[in-house]
Structures are given as structure tokens and as C-alpha cells.
Design a protein around this motif. Structure first.
Motif, PDB file in Angstrom:
ATOM      1  N   ALA B  69       0.837  -1.207   0.000  1.00 30.21           N
ATOM      2  CA  ALA B  69       0.000   0.000   0.000  1.00 30.21           C
ATOM      3  C   ALA B  69       0.872   1.257   0.000  1.00 30.21           C
ATOM      4  O   ALA B  69       0.559   2.246  -0.668  1.00 30.21           O
ATOM      5  N   TRP B  70       1.952   1.180   0.741  1.00 30.06           N
ATOM      6  CA  TRP B  70       2.855   2.337   0.796  1.00 30.06           C
ATOM      7  C   TRP B  70       3.447   2.649  -0.578  1.00 30.06           C
ATOM      8  O   TRP B  70       3.524   3.796  -1.002  1.00 30.06           O
ATOM      9  N   VAL B  71       3.838   1.601  -1.278  1.00 34.18           N
ATOM     10  CA  VAL B  71       4.410   1.793  -2.614  1.00 34.18           C
ATOM     11  C   VAL B  71       3.356   2.372  -3.561  1.00 34.18           C
ATOM     12  O   VAL B  71       3.636   3.277  -4.340  1.00 34.18           O
ATOM     13  N   LEU B  72       2.150   1.863  -3.458  1.00 36.66           N
ATOM     14  CA  LEU B  72       1.091   2.332  -4.360  1.00 36.66           C
ATOM     15  C   LEU B  72       0.704   3.777  -4.076  1.00 36.66           C
ATOM     16  O   LEU B  72       0.464   4.559  -4.991  1.00 36.66           O
ATOM     17  N   LYS B  73       0.660   4.132  -2.806  1.00 34.23           N
ATOM     18  CA  LYS B  73       0.138   5.450  -2.435  1.00 34.23           C
ATOM     19  C   LYS B  73       1.221   6.515  -2.280  1.00 34.23           C
ATOM     20  O   LYS B  73       0.935   7.704  -2.309  1.00 34.23           O
ATOM     21  N   GLY B  74       2.458   6.096  -2.082  1.00 33.05           N
ATOM     22  CA  GLY B  74       3.509   7.074  -1.803  1.00 33.05           C
ATOM     23  C   GLY B  74       3.356   7.642  -0.406  1.00 33.05           C
ATOM     24  O   GLY B  74       2.501   7.222   0.372  1.00 33.05           O
ATOM     25  N   ASN B  85      14.611   8.406  13.317  1.00 32.93           N
ATOM     26  CA  ASN B  85      15.056   9.341  12.283  1.00 32.93           C
ATOM     27  C   ASN B  85      13.890   9.715  11.379  1.00 32.93           C
ATOM     28  O   ASN B  85      13.057   8.867  11.068  1.00 32.93           O
ATOM     29  N   THR B  86      13.874  10.961  10.959  1.00 38.52           N
ATOM     30  CA  THR B  86      12.903  11.338   9.941  1.00 38.52           C
ATOM     31  C   THR B  86      13.645  11.636   8.646  1.00 38.52           C
ATOM     32  O   THR B  86      14.817  11.987   8.660  1.00 38.52           O
ATOM     33  N   TYR B  87      12.920  11.485   7.570  1.00 32.65           N
ATOM     34  CA  TYR B  87      13.519  11.633   6.240  1.00 32.65           C
ATOM     35  C   TYR B  87      12.721  12.665   5.469  1.00 32.65           C
ATOM     36  O   TYR B  87      11.505  12.587   5.400  1.00 32.65           O
ATOM     37  N   SER B  88      13.423  13.630   4.892  1.00 36.44           N
ATOM     38  CA  SER B  88      12.741  14.834   4.431  1.00 36.44           C
ATOM     39  C   SER B  88      12.066  14.695   3.071  1.00 36.44           C
ATOM     40  O   SER B  88      11.079  15.362   2.814  1.00 36.44           O
ATOM     41  N   ASN B  89      12.583  13.869   2.205  1.00 36.71           N
ATOM     42  CA  ASN B  89      12.001  13.807   0.859  1.00 36.71           C
ATOM     43  C   ASN B  89      10.676  13.054   0.841  1.00 36.71           C
ATOM     44  O   ASN B  89      10.434  12.177   1.665  1.00 36.71           O
ATOM     45  N   ASN B  90       9.862  13.406  -0.141  1.00 35.58           N
ATOM     46  CA  ASN B  90       8.584  12.717  -0.307  1.00 35.58           C
ATOM     47  C   ASN B  90       8.715  11.632  -1.361  1.00 35.58           C
ATOM     48  O   ASN B  90       9.365  11.827  -2.373  1.00 35.58           O
ATOM     49  N   MET B  91       8.048  10.516  -1.113  1.00 35.40           N
ATOM     50  CA  MET B  91       8.035   9.454  -2.124  1.00 35.40           C
ATOM     51  C   MET B  91       6.762   9.578  -2.957  1.00 35.40           C
ATOM     52  O   MET B  91       5.654   9.584  -2.422  1.00 35.40           O
ATOM     53  N   PRO B  92       6.920   9.672  -4.276  1.00 34.17           N
ATOM     54  CA  PRO B  92       5.725   9.734  -5.123  1.00 34.17           C
ATOM     55  C   PRO B  92       5.014   8.380  -5.166  1.00 34.17           C
ATOM     56  O   PRO B  92       5.655   7.335  -5.034  1.00 34.17           O
ATOM     57  N   PRO B  93       3.704   8.389  -5.392  1.00 37.25           N
ATOM     58  CA  PRO B  93       2.971   7.129  -5.533  1.00 37.25           C
ATOM     59  C   PRO B  93       3.500   6.352  -6.748  1.00 37.25           C
ATOM     60  O   PRO B  93       3.877   6.948  -7.739  1.00 37.25           O
ATOM     61  N   GLN B  94       3.481   5.032  -6.628  1.00 35.06           N
ATOM     62  CA  GLN B  94       3.967   4.195  -7.728  1.00 35.06           C
ATOM     63  C   GLN B  94       2.830   3.350  -8.319  1.00 35.06           C
ATOM     64  O   GLN B  94       3.048   2.249  -8.824  1.00 35.06           O
ATOM     65  N   SER B  95       1.619   3.895  -8.262  1.00 33.38           N
ATOM     66  CA  SER B  95       0.461   3.111  -8.690  1.00 33.38           C
ATOM     67  C   SER B  95       0.460   2.824 -10.186  1.00 33.38           C
ATOM     68  O   SER B  95      -0.262   1.941 -10.649  1.00 33.38           O
TER      69      SER B  95
END
Lengths: 436, 133
Positions: B69-74, B85-95
Motif C-alpha cells: 500500500a505504501w508503494v502504491l500510495k507514496g 530518524n525522519t527523512y525529508s524527501n517525499n516518495m511519489p505514488p507508484q500506482s
């Protein structure tokens, strides 16, 4: 405009820098000379700090180590350094160091329970930022903070969506403070379709630009500020140029051109493009993000592929041109116009840029962990950019950004004209001096 | 919400769209290189403070449905610490990736970079996709 010669010189300079730092890495006790113009300088070899490669006559000393994510910094006439930490450590997000006559710094205090990036001094106040707010602290006659626990909050609730959220600061000479509000996005693509850019890009309403606030007025919201310049993806390094009396910034350019448009960009092109740009900004300036990028090889403003670009199609000419265009992905995090008297005349009023180094160059090796210099005359570049300080990563090529143990971030000028460089990966503060 | 919710923040932070001509024969490694590597890096270690690692993290090794679900939704703009740790960049959805492409990529990730977790099947991706939006 400088043409291909400039690019060739740039890359030649980078190559020289790499060779020099390889030499110094393999034999740190020996001064390595890579050309008449560049030679390695020995550091004080305390602890884990890097041996920097510098032009002839310059040397670097480690004044502090093991700080926790030092971002920007400022040095007072009394040789105290205020360092902004990326995250507060033990409830202190600003560390105070004092540099003694031997060039060694000791920690003398700390305050401010917030992490962040921006810090500067102007007209008797220390200004510092979290990723949401801008604070200021009144200083005494010795530039010491009078009340560490009760800053004035100058600007508050600034856009912060995690990505590109650092709030760099600089003041002009007319009572204004300029704050970067980075865009939480690579290229403003539609959610769920990252090959299509939003038109118009709604992010630009609240981010992707510079906002100007009154430096002495409390509790200003973002809407109370002036939306001074737009079309800037993310700025971390910024400085006020007192020759031109104008704001200069360093933009972090977009990533992933190859993935966005494999038919128009090879992986190698994607590793080098687009330029990391220095801009001079006047009120109302638009640098064109996300609609365009600057190609430092073609010397053109080109339409981004998410907006119909193909690597050739030129963008609207009304977007401002960069003052200097550097190779891609080197991540400029610090900018300082040098006004000191220690360095040779060539450096006077020129720009130092701290490049944090790349992560977005695969399958090419990462690069760009260095401090660059651009000579200026009458407020304009008077020569090509060059590598000033290199060797932060020890000279080995690597693919994984996590292997970069030292990454330049902030720049500050000491009262004697020495140049301080912070390293937020390794926690080091370097001081670069010149001796004839 | 899982502490490790952001572990795949940037998984495949590159293009969302498959090049259809390559998809049926590409291996998980090739697909990872095409869609994930520039952010998460060749060794899956990510980029400090920016792009999270895929190595030995409970989100990668844990519940497959959540992972898919994470991969599909980003990531959207959501920021949740991963192991502090937090990570600053956003992952785009891969749907836009096909079910079998996501299955291959996740199987590759879960069995490389020091990870030893079970494969993700195309059917599992298909099922998860139906529960996402």
C-alpha cells in the motif's frame, strides 16, 4: 555569458581537486601539489576531521569537532561562534563556541530548544530559525545573548511540510529579513502522475520562494510578509551583497531528469543536469521553477519534461537568468560574500559557496562535497567558478552518499577575515586562513 | 500508526510510469535500478536525513499489505520517524507500476540488502491494490 570554456575550466578544476584530495588521502602527512595554483594544506589533524585541499597560501584548521549537525553559523567580533544545529541536542539547538588565540574553540554555552538551519547577526540581534519560525535575541555590547530563554518570535507558522523545510535567513540594510520557504516537491507533479506537472503549480502560493518580513516586528504570519521572489525550488545558501545592495541565493535544482523522460535524457545527462544556480533577486523575481530548469552546458532556460520539455525547448524568457550556473546536484547550502582583509585581493567581495554534495547522480559516482569560489567585480562575476576547498570526503570515489563523512554546509567570516566552514555530517567546524 | 511507517518513504522515488515494453522480462533488480535506486541507492542504504534505508527495517520486513500500500500510495507529505530518524524527501505514488513489477521490486528488496523476508506475489499486489482508494 561564459560559454563552453567556462564549463571546461570548471570540470578541469574539479578534476584537479579530485586528484589533489586523492593524494592527500593516501598520504596525509605529505603536502600534495596538483598544480602551480593548487596545493594541499595541512590541517591540525585532530580526531576525524578531513584534510582539506586549498589554494597555495591557505591552510585549514579544525576548531571544533563532534558537534551534532551544525548547519549555519555566525562569528562575532569577540570570536564567539553561534552555531545552529539541525536538531536540538539536550534541549539546545544553538551552540556557543569561543575561539581562543590558538584557533581552538571551546563550547561555552547553548540555548534554544529547536533545531533548524538559519542563524545570523544584524544590528545588535541574533536571528535564528527553526523549520517553522524565526526568532531573535537581543545582544549586549559584547554580542552575547542577554536572555536566552525569551526570544522575540519574528515570523511564525511558516510553511513546513518536511521536504525542503529549512528556513535560511539574511537581513538587508533597511530593516528587512529574508526567509527561504522551500517547495515540498521535486517538480510540482500531480499526485499519482509524477510525469505531469501541475499547471499552475499551487505550491508556489505558499512555498518555492523567498518571503520578506520586518526584522523588528513580532508574530508575523507568512501572509504578513512580502512574497519577495518566486519560482525557486529550494534555497539554503543566501547572502546579502553589500556592493549591489541586493539578495543573492543558491537554488537546489530539480532531480531525476532521466526517470522523468528517459527518451530525452541519458542517465549521465541526468547526473549533470540541471545547473545549481546562483540568482540575484529583486522584488518580484521569478526563477521559473517548476516550469523550467537551467542547462549549464547549453546556457539556456529549458522547459521541464513534466511541462512538455524535451531537453531543447526553451522556457519563457521572462524568467530570470542565473548569475552563475554550477553542475547539477551538488546541493549548495551556504553562500557568503567575502568582505574580509585576510585573503588576497582576488577574494574581496567574491562569493564562497558551500556545496553539501550530491545524492542524485546514480549510476555515476557522487560528487560536489566542496567549497567553491566565484570572483566578483562591481557586483558581477569576474571569472569562472573554481574549487576553493576540497577533500571533505577523503578523496575516494563512492556511489553511496552515506559514505560522505564530512559535508560542507554553513559559511561565516571571522573578525580577522578567516573563513569558517561547518560540516553537518561529521560535526566539524573548519577555519581557513591565509598566510603569505 | 506504525513507528516505521515511513520506511518506504522514497521507495521508487523516481518515475511512476512503467516503460511497458520492458516490464514483462525485467528482473526485480533491473526494476529497482529503474525506479528506486537514485533515491534509495544501490545498496539500499538511502541517503541520511533525506531518503530512508531499506535495510533491516521492520516496515520492509513486516506486513506485506502495508508495504504494498505504501508503494502504491507514496508518502504524501506525511513525516513519521523511522527508528528515531525522519527523512525529508517525499516518495511519489507508484500506482502506475504493474502488479508484477511491484511484486518483483518488493521481492528483490525483501531478499537483498541483508534482508531475508518472503517473496511478494503478483496476486498479493493485486489484492492490495483493490484496497487502496
Amino acid at each position: 555569458m561564459k560559454t563552453s570554456l567556462a564549463t571546461a575550466v570548471c570540470f578541469c578544476a574539479m578534476a584537479i581537486g579530485t586528484i589533489a584530495c586523492k593524494n592527500s588521502s593516501s598520504n596525509p602527512e605529505t603536502e600534495s601539489t596538483s598544480s602551480a595554483a593548487q596545493q594541499s594544506a595541512s590541517n591540525n589533524k585532530a580526531g576525524d576531521s578531513a584534510t582539506l585541499t586549498l589554494p597555495a597560501g591557505f591552510s585549514a584548521a579544525t576548531v571544533a569537532e563532534n558537534l551534532s549537525g551544525p548547519r549555519h553559523l555566525v562569528v562575532t567580533p569577540q570570536n564567539d561562534i553561534y552555531v545552529k544545529l539541525s536538531d536540538a541536542k539536550n534541549g539546545k539547538g544553538i551552540v556557543i563556541l569561543h575561539v581562543d588565540g590558538n584557533g581552538k574553540a571551546t563550547t561555552t554555552g547553548g540555548f534554544g530548544d529547536y533545531g533548524g538551519t538559519g542563524i545570523t547577526i544584524k544590528n545588535g540581534y541574533l536571528y535564528a530559525s527553526s523549520n517553522d519560525d524565526v526568532y531573535r535575541y537581543k545582544l549586549d555590547a559584547n554580542n552575547r545573548v542577554i536572555n536566552e530563554n525569551q526570544p522575540e518570535k519574528i515570523a511564525t507558522g511558516l510553511t513546513n511540510k518536511g521536504m525542503h523545510n529549512s528556513k535560511s535567513l539574511v537581513l538587508d540594510n533597511a530593516g528587512n529579513i529574508y526567509v527561504n520557504i522551500g517547495a515540498p516537491s521535486n517538480v510540482c507533479a500531480e499526485q499519482g502522475n509524477d510525469k505531469k506537472g501541475m499547471q499552475p503549480c499551487p505550491i508556489l502560493e505558499t512555498a518555492g520562494g523567498i518571503w520578506m518580513f520586518k526584522a523588528d516586528k513580532q508574530a508575523q504570519k507568512q501572509n504578513d510578509g512580502v512574497h519577495y521572489a518566486t519560482g525557486l525550488r529550494n534555497v539554503v545558501g543566501m547572502d546579502w551583497n553589500n556592493v549591489t545592495n541586493s539578495l543573492f541565493v543558491m537554488q537546489h535544482g530539480r532531480d531525476n531528469l532521466h526517470n522523468a523522460s528517459p527518451q530525452n535524457y541519458t542517465e549521465q545527462q541526468s547526473a549533470e543536469l540541471p545547473a545549481e544556480c546562483m540568482y540575484e533577486l529583486h522584488q518580484g523575481a521569478n526563477a521559473g521553477w517548476p516550469y523550467m530548469y537551467y542547462d549549464q552546458n547549453q546556457h539556456k532556460k529549458l522547459v521541464n519534461p513534466e511541462y512538455g520539455g524535451d531537453g531543447k525547448k526553451e522556457a519563457d524568457a521572462s524568467y530570470i537568468d542565473p548569475v552563475v550556473a554550477f553542475p547539477g546536484h551538488m546541493a549548495p547550502d551556504g553562500l557568503l560574500f567575502y568582505t574580509g582583509n585576510m585573503f588576497p585581493e582576488k577574494y574581496k567581495n567574491g562569493a564562497f559557496i558551500a556545496f553539501h554534495g550530491s545524492w542524485n547522480r546514480a549510476p555515476e559516482p557522487q560528487k560536489g562535497y566542496l567549497v567553491a569560489f566565484v570572483p566578483f567585480n562591481n557586483g558581477k562575476p569576474s571569472g569562472n567558478w573554481e574549487i576553493f576547498a576540497d577533500g571533505f570526503t577523503g578523496g575516494q570515489e563512492f556511489m553511496q552518499p552515506g559514505k560522505a563523512r564530512h559535508r560542507p554546509c554553513g559559511l561565516a567570516q571571522g573578525p580577522d577575515g578567516s573563513l569558517y566552514v561547518s560540516d553537518d555530517a561529521g560535526g566539524t567546524i573548519y577555519r581557513i586562513t591565509y598566510h603569505q | 500508526m506504525s513507528k516505521h511507517f515511513l520506511i518506504l518513504l522514497l521507495l521508487g522515488c523516481t518515475s511512476a510510469f512503467a516503460q511497458t515494453k520492458q516490464t514483462t522480462t525485467a528482473t526485480g533488480k533491473q526494476l529497482y535500478a529503474q525506479y528506486c535506486l537514485t533515491c534509495h541507492q544501490e545498496d539500499g542504504e538511502g541517503v541520511p536525513n533525506m531518503n530512508p534505508p531499506l535495510t533491516q527495517t521492520s516496515y520492509v520486513l513486516g506486513d506485506k499489505k502495508k508495504l504494498i500500500a505504501w508503494v502504491l500510495k507514496g508518502s504524501g507529505n506525511e513525516k513519521v520517524p523511522i527508528d528515531g530518524n525522519t527523512y525529508s524527501n517525499n516518495m511519489p505514488p507508484q500506482s502506475a507500476l504493474k502488479d508484477d513489477e511491484i511484486a518483483k521490486i518488493l521481492t528483490y528488496i525483501r531478499s537483498n540488502f541483508g534482508n531475508k523476508a518472503s517473496a511478494v506475489s503478483t496476486a498479493e499486489v493485486k489484492a492490495a491494490r483493490e484496497t487502496v482508494k
